[in-house]
Design an enzyme around this catalytic site. Structure first.
Site, short mmCIF file in Angstrom:
data_model
loop_
_atom_site.label_atom_id
_atom_site.label_comp_id
_atom_site.label_asym_id
_atom_site.label_seq_id
_atom_site.Cartn_x
_atom_site.Cartn_y
_atom_site.Cartn_z
N GLU A 1 6.61 2.37 5.24
CA GLU A 1 5.30 2.85 5.69
C GLU A 1 5.24 4.38 5.78
OE1 GLU A 1 3.20 0.72 5.42
OE2 GLU A 1 3.66 -1.17 6.43
N THR B 1 14.16 2.29 6.68
CA THR B 1 13.62 0.95 6.46
C THR B 1 14.65 -0.12 6.83
OG1 THR B 1 12.47 -0.45 4.87
CG2 THR B 1 14.30 0.80 3.98
N HIS C 1 4.17 2.71 14.72
CA HIS C 1 3.62 1.43 14.21
C HIS C 1 4.42 0.30 14.85
CE1 HIS C 1 2.63 -1.98 11.85
NE2 HIS C 1 3.71 -1.93 11.10
N SER D 1 11.35 4.44 6.00
CA SER D 1 10.42 3.31 6.18
C SER D 1 9.49 3.16 4.99
CB SER D 1 9.59 3.57 7.45
OG SER D 1 8.50 2.67 7.48
N HIS E 1 -1.39 -7.91 11.11
CA HIS E 1 -0.14 -7.16 10.92
C HIS E 1 0.40 -6.63 12.25
CE1 HIS E 1 2.09 -3.88 8.35
NE2 HIS E 1 2.77 -4.22 9.43
N GLY F 1 8.36 -2.57 12.44
CA GLY F 1 7.79 -1.36 13.03
C GLY F 1 8.48 -0.10 12.52
N ASN F 2 7.91 1.04 12.86
CA ASN F 2 8.49 2.33 12.46
C ASN F 2 7.90 3.45 13.33
OD1 ASN F 2 5.95 2.35 10.66
ND2 ASN F 2 7.26 0.82 9.71
P1 13P Z 1 10.16 -0.64 7.58
O1 13P Z 1 11.41 -1.36 8.09
O2 13P Z 1 10.29 -0.22 6.15
O3 13P Z 1 9.82 0.50 8.49
O4 13P Z 1 8.96 -1.67 7.61
C1 13P Z 1 8.68 -2.37 8.78
C2 13P Z 1 7.22 -2.71 8.92
O5 13P Z 1 6.81 -2.99 10.01
C3 13P Z 1 6.35 -2.68 7.74
O6 13P Z 1 5.01 -2.68 8.12
#
Ligand code: 13P
Length: 237
Positions: free
Chosen positions: A80, A49, A99, A78, A163, A32-33
């Site tokens: 994303e 990330t 997310h 991230s 996802h 998530g992010n």
């Molecule tokens: P990140 O750790 O880069 O934010 O990615 C996590 C994720 O949920 C990718 O969809």
């Protein structure tokens, strides 16, 4: 002290609450992010990330511009980040994006089924449909382009096929509530689908009224931001 510190602190605080609530799928993982748009700038504060939320500190939150250039923070943002930036570019009413990999919304995402309007207070908050963003590998251009296409429907919650989920809102607090409302309707809809009986949805005229109120709320935020932009331009002239 950096003018971005308050945003970083808030992104971290909401991320921790989401993690402790299990909205990232696990309580100890890094999935998530979360991001927030900096008022009046094409700049966001976003989680780094692959970092555990319980170990994250405010200074670990990245500050980047819409071209992915790092402004503050020593970590990689991230993967994303382009998806978040696409969200802010498509939706002028949006100032926060979350997310998640929340469990029940994820279970509906693998059925590839949109969630219809089920309860009036939820529809008033998040819109008439929780649509499915078609699958594309995490962090790819295909995913952020698919997100940009769906967000134009002006709703606040989306499923990402196989996802997880994506919620967008006027600020982090409200967006956190949209995450919770999405999980509520995902639980209820999953149970209802599992019964095999027909699901009753809200009457269309009611849905139209509720959506009109939601759009009016979004328009107030868009007007507020447009007025700020005009004032800033006038001061620069
Ligand atoms: P990140 O750790 O880069 O934010 O990615 C996590 C994720 O949920 C990718 O969809």
């Amino acid at each position: 002290m950096s003018r971005y510190n308050e945003y970083r602190r808030e992104v971290l605080e909401v991320s921790r609450r989401l993690s402790e609530g299990g909205y990232f799928g696990t309580k100890s993982g890094t999935a998530g992010n979360v991001s927030a748009l900096i008022e009046g700038e094409e700049v966001i504060a976003i989680t780094p990330t692959a970092m555990r939320y319980d170990l994250m500190r405010p200074e670990d939150i990245c500050v980047i511009d819409f071209h992915l250039q790092r402004i503050e923070g020593s970590h990689q943002p991230s993967i994303e980040s382009p998806m978040h930036i696409a969200g802010y570019q498509v939706r002028r009413d949006v100032n926060a994006i979350i997310h998640t990999h929340q469990v029940y919304a994820s279970s509906i995402s693998i059925l590839n089924l949109p969630i219809p309007p089920l309860f009036d207070e939820v529809t008033l908050a998040i819109g008439d449909i929780v649509d499915v963003i078609p699958y594309a590998l995490s962090g790819t251009r295909e995913l952020h382009e698919a997100v940009a296409r769906k967000l134009a429907n002006r709703c606040h919650c989306y499923l990402i096929q196989n996802h997880g989920a994506l919620c967008v809102g006027e600020d982090l607090e409200n967006t956190f509530t949209y995450v919770e409302l999405l999980e509520k309707i995902s639980v209820v809809y999953s149970h209802a689908l599992a019964s095999g009986k027909p699901v009753s949805t809200l009457p269309r005229p009611v849905v139209e009224k509720l959506v009109a109120s939601m759009i009016a709320r979004q328009d107030i935020e868009i007007d507020r931001k447009d007025a700020l932009t005009r004032r800033a331009a006038a001061l620069r002239a």
